[in-house]
Design an enzyme around this catalytic site. Structure first.
Site, PDB file in Angstrom:
ATOM      1  N   VAL A 162       0.532  -1.256   0.035  1.00  0.00           N
ATOM      2  CA  VAL A 162      -0.138   0.198  -0.104  1.00  0.00           C
ATOM      3  C   VAL A 162       0.745   0.927   0.158  1.00  0.00           C
ATOM      4  CG1 VAL A 162      -1.472   1.248   1.202  1.00  0.00           C
ATOM      5  CG2 VAL A 162      -1.637  -1.040   1.003  1.00  0.00           C
ATOM      6  N   TYR A 163       1.927   1.451   0.998  1.00  0.00           N
ATOM      7  CA  TYR A 163       2.843   2.036   0.664  1.00  0.00           C
ATOM      8  C   TYR A 163       3.734   2.440  -0.994  1.00  0.00           C
ATOM      9  CZ  TYR A 163       7.292   4.717   1.262  1.00  0.00           C
ATOM     10  OH  TYR A 163       8.332   5.456   1.272  1.00  0.00           O
ATOM     11  N   ALA A 164       3.784   1.384  -1.313  1.00  0.00           N
ATOM     12  CA  ALA A 164       4.285   1.664  -2.710  1.00  0.00           C
ATOM     13  C   ALA A 164       3.338   2.545  -3.947  1.00  0.00           C
ATOM     14  CB  ALA A 164       4.936   0.745  -3.365  1.00  0.00           C
ATOM     15  N   SER A 166       0.521   4.266  -2.689  1.00  0.00           N
ATOM     16  CA  SER A 166       0.305   5.316  -2.632  1.00  0.00           C
ATOM     17  C   SER A 166       1.179   6.334  -2.975  1.00  0.00           C
ATOM     18  CB  SER A 166       0.416   5.915  -0.524  1.00  0.00           C
ATOM     19  OG  SER A 166       1.447   5.537  -0.724  1.00  0.00           O
ATOM     20  N   LYS A 167       2.500   5.569  -3.301  1.00  0.00           N
ATOM     21  CA  LYS A 167       3.427   6.806  -3.748  1.00  0.00           C
ATOM     22  C   LYS A 167       3.587   6.792  -4.747  1.00  0.00           C
ATOM     23  CE  LYS A 167       6.067   8.094  -0.158  1.00  0.00           C
ATOM     24  NZ  LYS A 167       5.782   9.648   0.414  1.00  0.00           N
TER      25      LYS A 167
END
Ligand code: NAD
Length: 257
Positions: A162-164, A166-167
């Protein structure tokens, strides 16, 4: 040192520590007139950054806003910075916005609950989107927007999907907005740090084996320092980068080439 940002007014989110603090200090060294030091919760750390900037001869103001509140936080941050700029310089306009604040919890697919998904996307994507929307009219012609992404937009990160994502979306936003801002000479770019030695990573980097693995990712066989990223951001914020927009610049130290 040359003062590439002489007289510029900049707002850096998440500037109380880590990469954001290094960016704010780099801007001060480059001659910025006023730097907005946004922070989430740690007012003491933000004030320490303010004092460091002032010691370099620039003005600085600490501005709180919890970006988990999305649009409302972005608008509050803009209002506070605008008021500070008017008070310090008699003018609400500014030159540089750096969307640096972010969170990166390690949650693999099966471990990601909805609340975590929403929090990551709100802090890393929704808040930057609405901050850009809020400040757009106050950004001067030939201004700069720099969004801090991650090497995980290029390197598969099953530990942080999810972090990847979002970026990755922040980078797509960078591309999508560049034509709109180009009409006023404003560039919109992203920077992708690799593993940088900051508080965000302090926990897992304390394990010697994990640390050695992180060092081995880079072609230079070391961890990144906040200044390694800050100086790339300072370049993109400078007049020297006027002909570069809609780009995602790798600052991973050549990770996984
Ligand atoms: P950090 O955790 O040291 O600092 C993050 C900053 O974001 C802090 O100042 C914090 O106040 C702010 N922040 C976090 N949540 C917030 C919230 N809810 N409201 C307001 N502010 C909030 O992290 P860092 O390592 O300096 O990372 C800075 C940026 O660089 C992040 O966007 C991160 O994703 C990105 N990045 C970091 C690394 C790394 O290895 N450190 C690698 C790639 C990308």
């Amino acid at each position: 040192m040359s003062q590439r940002l002489s007289g510029k007014v900049a707002l850096v989110t998440g500037a109380s520590r880590g990469i954001g603090r290094a960016v704010a200090l780099a801007f001060a060294r480059e001659g910025a007139a006023l730097v907005g030091v946004h922070y989430g919760a740690n007012a003491d750390a933000a004030q320490a950054t303010v004092r460091e900037i002032e010691a370099l001869g620039a003005r600085a103001v600490a501005i709180p806003a919890d970006l988990r509140q999305g649009k409302a936080a972005a608008e509050s941050l803009h209002r506070q910075f605008r008021a500070a700029a008017v008070e310090a310089l008699g003018d609400p306009r500014f030159d540089i916005l750096v969307n640096n604040a972010g969170i990166a919890p390690a949650r693999a697919l099966a471990e990601t609950d909805e609340a975590t998904f929403d929090e990551i996307v709100t802090v890393n994507l929704k808040a930057p989107f609405f901050l850009i929307q809020a400040v757009a009219d106050d950004l001067r012609d030939d201004g700069r927007i720099v969004n801090v992404s991650t090497g995980f937009a290029r390197i598969a990160a099953p530990s942080h999907p999810v972090y990847a994502a979002s970026k990755g979306a922040l980078e797509t936003l960078t591309l999508a907005l560049a034509p709109t801002f180009a009409a006023r000479g404003i560039t919109v770019n992203a920077v992708r740090p690799g593993v940088i030695e900051t508080d965000m990573n302090a926990g897992w980097l304390a394990d010697p084996q994990a640390r050695a693995g992180a060092e081995a990712l880079s072609a230079f066989s070391r961890l990144g320092h906040p200044d390694d990223v800050a100086e790339v951001v300072a370049f993109l914020a400078s007049p020297a980068a006027r002909w570069t927009t809609a780009q995602s610049l790798d600052a991973t130290g050549g990770s996984k080439l």
